[in-house]
Design an enzyme around this catalytic site. Sequence first.
Site, PDB file in Angstrom:
ATOM      1  N   LEU A  70       0.826  -1.209   0.000  1.00 25.66           N
ATOM      2  CA  LEU A  70       0.000   0.000   0.000  1.00 25.66           C
ATOM      3  C   LEU A  70       0.856   1.252   0.000  1.00 25.66           C
ATOM      4  CD1 LEU A  70      -2.708  -1.000   2.625  1.00 25.66           C
ATOM      5  CD2 LEU A  70      -3.052  -0.696   0.177  1.00 25.66           C
ATOM      6  N   GLY A  71       2.037   1.155   0.570  1.00 27.42           N
ATOM      7  CA  GLY A  71       2.889   2.337   0.625  1.00 27.42           C
ATOM      8  C   GLY A  71       4.128   2.064   1.435  1.00 27.42           C
ATOM      9  N   GLY A 119       8.969   1.673   7.470  1.00 25.11           N
ATOM     10  CA  GLY A 119       8.697   0.354   6.917  1.00 25.11           C
ATOM     11  C   GLY A 119       7.652   0.401   5.843  1.00 25.11           C
ATOM     12  N   ASP A 159       5.825  13.634  12.929  1.00 23.20           N
ATOM     13  CA  ASP A 159       5.909  13.496  11.474  1.00 23.20           C
ATOM     14  C   ASP A 159       4.545  13.737  10.837  1.00 23.20           C
ATOM     15  OD1 ASP A 159       7.178  13.165   9.076  1.00 23.20           O
ATOM     16  OD2 ASP A 159       7.235  10.979   9.149  1.00 23.20           O
TER      17      ASP A 159
END
Length: 789
Positions: free
Chosen positions: A510-511, A516, A628
């Site tokens: 998915l990304g 990770g 983040d």
Amino acid sequence: MATILAFLLFLSTFSTATAQPKHLNITIDSYISATTHPTSWSSPSGLFSFGFYREGAGFRVGIWLETSPNKTIVWTANQDDPPVSGNSTLVLLKNGFSLRTAGAQDKFLPSEFSSQYFLSSALMFDSGNLVLYYSDYENTWESFNYPTDTILGGQSLLTGNKLFSSESETNHSTGRFMLIMQEDGNLVLYPKDLDNTTSIDAYWAAATNQEESVSLHLYPDGFMYLVNDTGYNKNFLKRGAVANSGTVVYRATIDVDGIFRLYSHRFTRNSISTTMTEVSALPNKCKVNSICGFNSYCRLVDDKPNCLCLPGYNFTDPDHQVEGCSRNFTMEGCMVKKEHFKYFISTVEDVVFRENSYSTLPIAKDECGNACLNDCNCEAAMFQDGKCKKLVLPLIYGRSDGSDSAIFIKMGNESPVDANTNSSPNASKMPAVEIKKESRVKVLTAGIVLITTCLLASIAFSCFLIYRNRAQSSKKMTEDNNLSLSEEIVLRSFSYNELVKATDNFKEELGKGAFGTVYKGTLYNSNRTIAVKRLEKLIEEGEREFRAETRAIGRTHHRNLVRLLGFCDEGSSRLLVYEYMSNGSLANLLFRSQSRPDWKERVRFALDVARGIFYLHEDCEPHIIHCDIKPQNILMDGFWTAKISDFGLAKLLLPDQTRTFTGVRGTRGYLAPEWYRNIPISVKTDVYSYGIVLLEIICCRRYIELEVPDNEIVLTEWVYSCFMAGELHKLLGGEEVEGKILDRMVKVGLWCIQDEPALRPSMKNVIWMMEGNVDIPIPPSPISSMNIS
Ligand SMILES: *[C@@H]1O[C@H](CO)[C@@H](O)[C@H](O)[C@H]1NC(C)=O
Ligand SMILES: *[C@@H]1O[C@H](CO)[C@@H](O)[C@H](O)[C@H]1NC(C)=O
């Protein structure tokens, strides 16, 4: 607004305006001056005059009633311009009254004048109406159509129009209160500086709303009616019977103190006048919202409103006590718990504030104070109507209300030593050595607190696990067939094989995040879609730290946070299992999709994200700094609710440990300046990143964009320059949006990205400002504080 009103207006004009031309007393080229006679033009009987009146060291142009001993000002031209000097003159020219002041440009009064026709003359009427006749004798300009703070007998306040109070008895600039003849037929008093008026801000209403538009009309005999188009409608603010002797002039004014009153001025033969208040909309002067500023409350002393500070607060400006009070001690809130810093509660009986509680508890009055004391977010609590309401600053609309209510204010008994909190410029001027020493002490303390907290937490957690296992085995519940309450509370531990099966051996990616890769998967026994994050770059994090961190994430439950369902820590594998977010990331939506998301949706996303961060910072225990925040980490669920994801970087924010990272770990562009400097990382670091994201949401573009004109490359610089130039519409490339909300969003964004962390608002304030609950001051240039450090 049809016939009857038009007729009434016609009548009132007829009685005055059409009685020309006998009294045409102001002819073209006639003039008056501020200090040499003549200084005004009077109405035929001399009751009213139009001309210069004195204000402070200067003069204004207006209309007044010749009462003794002082003039009663009923209208002021251009009331927000500064007063003019003593050698000004006013002359009637063919295109209006021209105000000439030495050393300044001539100015036309009134400024809304149409120059379509030339003027022929003007007349000051005995009603108090100043009428300017155009040369066709059919059109007129009348001061009655532009009321300031007063309407006179024969005058109306039309639907949608407002009266504003004056600043003070001696300053006729626009003041702090307004009366609105609302479209819904209600006549309402509000504090003036509101972005949008809501019923909670109103402090008086005629309660006449009837879903049809009406006008307020004051008749020359002192009766006030709301008039609709089928005739007069409702008589209110009834005056008493008046003895029929001499001349009586009525006026209705929103006074400096915010109260709407009807006055009568009675003139006897020798021009002696008496003034009486006939009716007053509000008998209690303390009921006027905003009569006293932030964190202060109003108490009547000899029927005069008196502003008092709450205990622990001082007047922000002792010479202007109505402007409110500020705390005279520092409050650390949830951020820092210092051993020597103790709070206690101070009680003020019989006081209420605007009810804006974030939590309402059905507890007794004597428990209300303690409930606030034990909640680090709580700054004050209000006991009212049998409930305890927790509040945060600023407290507004405070007043004594003669009931059983009480306010409990949290106070610090000691001004804390200003350590390197970098909240004051002095702190950054401290020698570096001293700062280091301080930090070491802090780290040591933090270590001890951390160990203790971890121990306590694991004990509590183990106890909970044992309890849960028992409860579950007795109920024989199946694990994930339904989303049971216990699943919401406790994370599930998955085996590695289970996750291999769920993701079909990590097939669909998915990304990729900083820590990770994320894979799509399906839980085999429930068909629930999940997102599995495989952590790759763990920096020597042991099992215990991993579990502790995972638990902290698992305990967060908020609709604007992506939910962690479970984890796997088998051998060297570390995986996190999240709910699956079917609509991708905010980054895709903003930067990649064909058409930009609708403005209203974007505003909602911005608020969603703010609420999520607020929860991380202040509502969950222990507090979490995300570190983040960026559009890639904001995901959309099936209902397009924005949720914050990737707590991969988030560490627990333990007491006394505001700096939780040593290395730079966020994403460039969204990183606050403190990452590069020797300043502690705090929740304000997230606020900075949020500010950048907010500006990106507003403009639908990335922080840096190269295919644009030079001055637009860096988003923050471009936004600030558009803001300063008053050209915010440029940011949206032709998209039509509500200016007020855009202005608010941009201001919040600019406050968030201030270089100086102390200047950035807390997320709580961000939400308040975005919702329009507080005024937003003009933000300084985001980098103006750079030089301090
Ligand atoms: C008129 O105003 C100007 C500029 O303020 C000043 O210099 C001058 O002395 C004034 N004249 C009179 C007569 O007050
Ligand atoms: C009158 O009030 C306005 C608005 O508060 C203020 O800006 C102005 O300085 C005041 N004028 C005087 C002469 O005090």
